[in-house]
Design an enzyme around this catalytic site. Structure first.
Site, PDB file in Angstrom:
ATOM      1  N   GLU A 357       5.650 -28.569 -36.667  1.00  0.00           N
ATOM      2  CA  GLU A 357       6.406 -27.593 -37.466  1.00  0.00           C
ATOM      3  C   GLU A 357       7.807 -27.530 -36.859  1.00  0.00           C
ATOM      4  O   GLU A 357       8.213 -26.509 -36.311  1.00  0.00           O
ATOM      5  CB  GLU A 357       5.707 -26.218 -37.416  1.00  0.00           C
ATOM      6  CG  GLU A 357       6.263 -25.199 -38.409  1.00  0.00           C
ATOM      7  CD  GLU A 357       5.617 -23.820 -38.231  1.00  0.00           C
ATOM      8  OE1 GLU A 357       4.884 -23.605 -37.247  1.00  0.00           O
ATOM      9  OE2 GLU A 357       5.865 -22.948 -39.085  1.00  0.00           O
ATOM     10  N   HIS A 382       0.694 -27.918 -40.670  1.00  0.00           N
ATOM     11  CA  HIS A 382       2.066 -28.268 -41.074  1.00  0.00           C
ATOM     12  C   HIS A 382       2.355 -29.774 -41.060  1.00  0.00           C
ATOM     13  O   HIS A 382       2.577 -30.367 -42.101  1.00  0.00           O
ATOM     14  CB  HIS A 382       3.138 -27.526 -40.253  1.00  0.00           C
ATOM     15  CG  HIS A 382       3.128 -26.055 -40.507  1.00  0.00           C
ATOM     16  ND1 HIS A 382       3.499 -25.526 -41.717  1.00  0.00           N
ATOM     17  CD2 HIS A 382       2.770 -25.010 -39.728  1.00  0.00           C
ATOM     18  CE1 HIS A 382       3.374 -24.208 -41.669  1.00  0.00           C
ATOM     19  NE2 HIS A 382       2.937 -23.860 -40.478  1.00  0.00           N
TER      20      HIS A 382
END
Ligand SMILES: *[C@@H]1O[C@H](CO)[C@@H](O)[C@H](O)[C@H]1NC(C)=O
Ligand SMILES: *[C@@H]1O[C@H](CO)[C@@H](O)[C@H](O)[C@H]1NC(C)=O
Ligand SMILES: *[C@@H]1O[C@H](CO)[C@@H](O)[C@H](O)[C@H]1NC(C)=O
Ligand SMILES: *[C@@H]1O[C@H](CO)[C@@H](O)[C@H](O)[C@H]1NC(C)=O
Ligand SMILES: *[C@@H]1O[C@H](CO)[C@@H](O)[C@H](O)[C@H]1NC(C)=O
Ligand SMILES: [Zn+2]
Length: 509
Positions: A357, A382
């Site tokens: 992320e 993510h």
């Protein structure tokens, strides 16, 4: 005639040249349309859902879907290109969005414990309960606590005020309540101005989490909050939820403190009650999370507790993860020794790491995705930076480790602005294993899963994605869940029935 042969030659050439060129174009310069068609089909078959075999009804339904998606693209304000706070009113009016709301979406696999429920419920319901106190911090935020007696003043906060008393004193309680709502979400009228950088938006994000803390860790509220969260996801046609949960201690009105085992039991009881009343809802499992700001020896202790919880609550506990901003937290490799302990001792503790992320390339943190895979993660939370790493990406595909894509979260936290440029577009175009989730919907002023599905389907997947894409995304959310193979089959067959009904009920007239 022979007096001027060159003239004739020139004339002939002038006539022949375009003709020759035209023939050449027909023979070799214009690409073969059948070959072109073959390549287009090949590429389409590589995208998420590109190989899904569609029924007659699904093909008909797809005509409607195509039409609605084209409508979204024809407006001058294309919602996925705008910040979600500005796009939301447009999305709310979109026909495609209301279709996606009705669509059975399967599971939401990446949602955090205290960002499940629309914050207006917290303000309108929870802060109106008796014994609720508020204080105002020096940085103009708020804190709440439930207490039988006047609580001891906290540092950097005003004297605690009983909300009932305060509300009786202020002129306009709606204004007060709205200011609380603003404190508990990131929503703002002009996000580009309010949040000029990742640092600023993450600071507000963490501030909102702290503001919510005193409300949701009050034991009776904790249970109601989870129930309300299940209700909201179920209403959004999500049948299964995997919750990243800090499992905090909770407090009673008399000041008694409950430990993590109480918290886990509370989840189990509330879930049982909810499923009892909503038999179509498949269930929920918990991924225990710790903040990545802790050190290795603290993690070792937490992992010991995680294993105990895993042993005591095998049906509801899915595994473990580390949360908090990756760029400022410790990289996974720093924890590698502690995280290898359970496997070394033959103990089972599946991992579901947040990783990638970030938009900084080449840092230790950017390495988290590879390290998550080396530490045997079951999914990647993510994986925003995954496309920068071809070897890691190939490994994730080979291991069947799905990426949890959370479009709105990535946009609000400033990794990408126009969602057409989200790197998941590349992952989807090559059919990388992935699921769509909503991370912290309440904090972003969203709810459930449909807004993220809208952004993924309209903005990230592009015009050529179709009903097969939606179907594969929903199926993926069960396939890549932590459920057992038998539970997956059961959930898939329930989902399949819901899906068929949804398609038939929404055929174009
Ligand atoms: C309180 O404020 C809101 C919005 O600021 C306004 O709409 C409402 O009419 C006000 N209520 C009273 C009782 O003044
Ligand atoms: C939070 O609430 C306080 C008190 O009502 C208010 O002064 C402040 O403006 C609010 N913060 C935000 C970000 O709206
Ligand atoms: C608040 O929520 C609880 C359940 O979570 C419900 O029983 C109660 O009626 C609600 N109260 C108000 C004032 O909405
Ligand atoms: C880890 O953190 C704890 C709590 O903050 C502290 O007591 C301990 O000394 C730290 N250990 C190391 C090795 O830094
Ligand atoms: C990797 O994780 C899976 C699922 O959690 C588990 O079954 C397997 O034993 C793990 N393997 C290792 C080497 O830890
Ligand atoms: Zn998350």
């Amino acid at each position: 005639m022979s007096a001027n042969p060159s003239k004739v030659t020139i004339k002939a050439t002038a006539l022949l040249l375009p003709l020759l060129l035209g023939i050449a174009a027909l023979c070799s310069a214009v690409p073969d349309p059948r070959y072109r068609e073959y390549l287009i089909k090949k590429e389409r078959s590589q995208q998420t859902g590109g190989r899904v075999v569609l029924s007659e009804a699904e093909l008909q339904f797809n005509v409607l879907l195509d039409k609605l998606k084209l409508q979204e693209m024809e407006t001058s304000d294309f919602p996925p290109a705008m910040h979600f706070f500005k796009a939301k009113p447009l999305i709310d009016r979109s026909k495609l969005f209301s279709l996606l709301q009705k669509m059975p979406k399967g599971g939401a696999l990446h949602v955090h414990d205290f960002a499940l429920v629309d914050v207006s419920w917290l303000v309108k319901n929870v802060t109106y309960r008796p014994h609720c106190y508020v204080c105002f911090t020096d940085s103009s935020s708020v804190r709440f606590v439930f207490s039988l007696h006047q609580p001891k003043t906290s540092p950097q906060c005003s004297k605690w005020m009983l909300l009932e008393t305060l509300r009786a004193k202020v002129d306009n309680t709606t204004d007060l309540d709205n200011s609380f709502i603003r404190n508990l979400t990131l929503y703002t009228y002009d996000p580009e101005v309010a949040y000029p950088s990742q640092d600023v938006v993450w600071k507000r994000f963490e501030e909102a989490f702290i503001a919510v803390w005193g409300l949701v860790t009050h034991a009776p509220v904790f249970k109601d909050y989870f129930y309300e969260g299940l209700k909201q996801f179920n209403a959004d046609n999500v049948m299964y939820l995997e919750l990243r949960a800090l499992l905090p201690q909770t407090y009673e009105l008399d000041g008694n403190i409950n430990n993590r085992f109480w918290t886990m039991r509370a989840y189990q009881e509330v879930l049982k009650e909810f499923v009892g009343k909503h038999p179509d809802f498949f269930g929920s499992r918990v991924i225990f999370t710790a903040h990545r700001g802790i050190n290795a020896s603290e993690l070792t202790d937490i992992l010991k507790e995680a294993i105990k919880l895993q042993e005591e609550f095998p049906e509801i506990m899915a595994g473990f993860d580390l949360v908090g901003r990756e760029d400022t937290g410790r990289p996974l490799w720093y924890f590698s020794k502690a995280l290898s302990q359970p496997a070394e001792h033959g103990l089972s503790l599946p991992y579901f790491f947040h990783a990638g992320e970030t938009d900084f390339q080449g840092t230790d943190v950017d390495q988290n995705m590879l390290d998550a895979l080396l530490l045997n993660t079951s999914r990647i939370g993510h994986g925003f930076a995954l496309v920068h790493h071809p070897t890691t990406k190939a490994l994730s595909r080979q291991m069947g480790v799905a990426v949890e894509v959370c479009p709105i979260s990535n946009q609000v936290l400033k990794l990408v602005s126009d969602l057409r440029n989200h790197p998941a577009a590349m992952l989807m175009s090559e059919g990388h294993p992935l699921v769509i989730s909503s991370d912290d919907p309440a904090l972003f002023g969203a709810s459930g899963l449909s807004y993220d599905f809208y952004e993924a389907f309209v903005g990230i997947a592009g015009l050529k994605s179709d009903v097969g894409t939606l179907k594969e995304l929903a199926v993926n959310s069960i396939r890549y869940s932590s459920l057992s193979p038998q539970q997956k089959e059961e959930a898939l067959s329930i989902w399949q029935k819901k899906w068929e009904r949804f398609v038939v009920e929404n055929l174009p007239q």
